[in-house]
Design a protein around this motif. Structure first.
Motif, PDB file in Angstrom:
ATOM      1  N   ARG A   9      34.976  41.915  37.075  1.00 10.91           N
ATOM      2  CA  ARG A   9      36.430  41.917  37.053  1.00 10.91           C
ATOM      3  C   ARG A   9      36.950  41.822  38.480  1.00 10.91           C
ATOM      4  NH1 ARG A   9      35.898  40.216  32.879  1.00 10.91           N
ATOM      5  NH2 ARG A   9      35.723  41.362  30.964  1.00 10.91           N
ATOM      6  N   ASN A  11      40.597  41.836  40.865  1.00 12.21           N
ATOM      7  CA  ASN A  11      42.042  42.052  40.882  1.00 12.21           C
ATOM      8  C   ASN A  11      42.703  41.376  42.085  1.00 12.21           C
ATOM      9  OD1 ASN A  11      41.229  43.722  42.933  1.00 12.21           O
ATOM     10  ND2 ASN A  11      42.108  45.578  42.085  1.00 12.21           N
ATOM     11  N   GLU A  13      44.426  38.466  43.151  1.00  8.08           N
ATOM     12  CA  GLU A  13      45.096  37.350  42.479  1.00  8.08           C
ATOM     13  C   GLU A  13      45.110  36.055  43.280  1.00  8.08           C
ATOM     14  OE1 GLU A  13      48.891  38.507  40.962  1.00  8.08           O
ATOM     15  OE2 GLU A  13      48.082  40.272  39.969  1.00  8.08           O
ATOM     16  N   CYS A  22      42.033  38.385  36.290  1.00  5.55           N
ATOM     17  CA  CYS A  22      40.985  39.405  36.242  1.00  5.55           C
ATOM     18  C   CYS A  22      39.575  38.846  36.058  1.00  5.55           C
ATOM     19  CB  CYS A  22      41.266  40.425  35.155  1.00  5.55           C
ATOM     20  SG  CYS A  22      41.106  39.754  33.488  1.00  5.55           S
TER      21      CYS A  22
END
Length: 53
Positions: A9, A11, A13, A22
């Motif tokens: 995952r 985060n 962006e 994600c």
């Protein structure tokens, strides 16, 4: 079609490998310690990161 790395995952962006805010689509992932001393490696960074700029 981008390959999604299951279980990874992200985060960040603005990374070119981030899909759907994600999911990581990088062909390989290189994570390393942020400090040079072996006994202080409590933080890591993704060396694979590439900005979308």
């Amino acid at each position: 079609m981008d390959h999604i790395n299951e279980g990874i995952r992200c985060n960040v962006e603005n990374c070119v490998y981030n899909k759907n805010a994600c999911e990581c689509t990088a062909g390989k992932i290189d994570v390393s310690c942020t400090c040079s001393k072996p006994d202080c490696c409590d933080e890591t960074e993704c060396k694979t990161f590439k900005s979308r700029d």
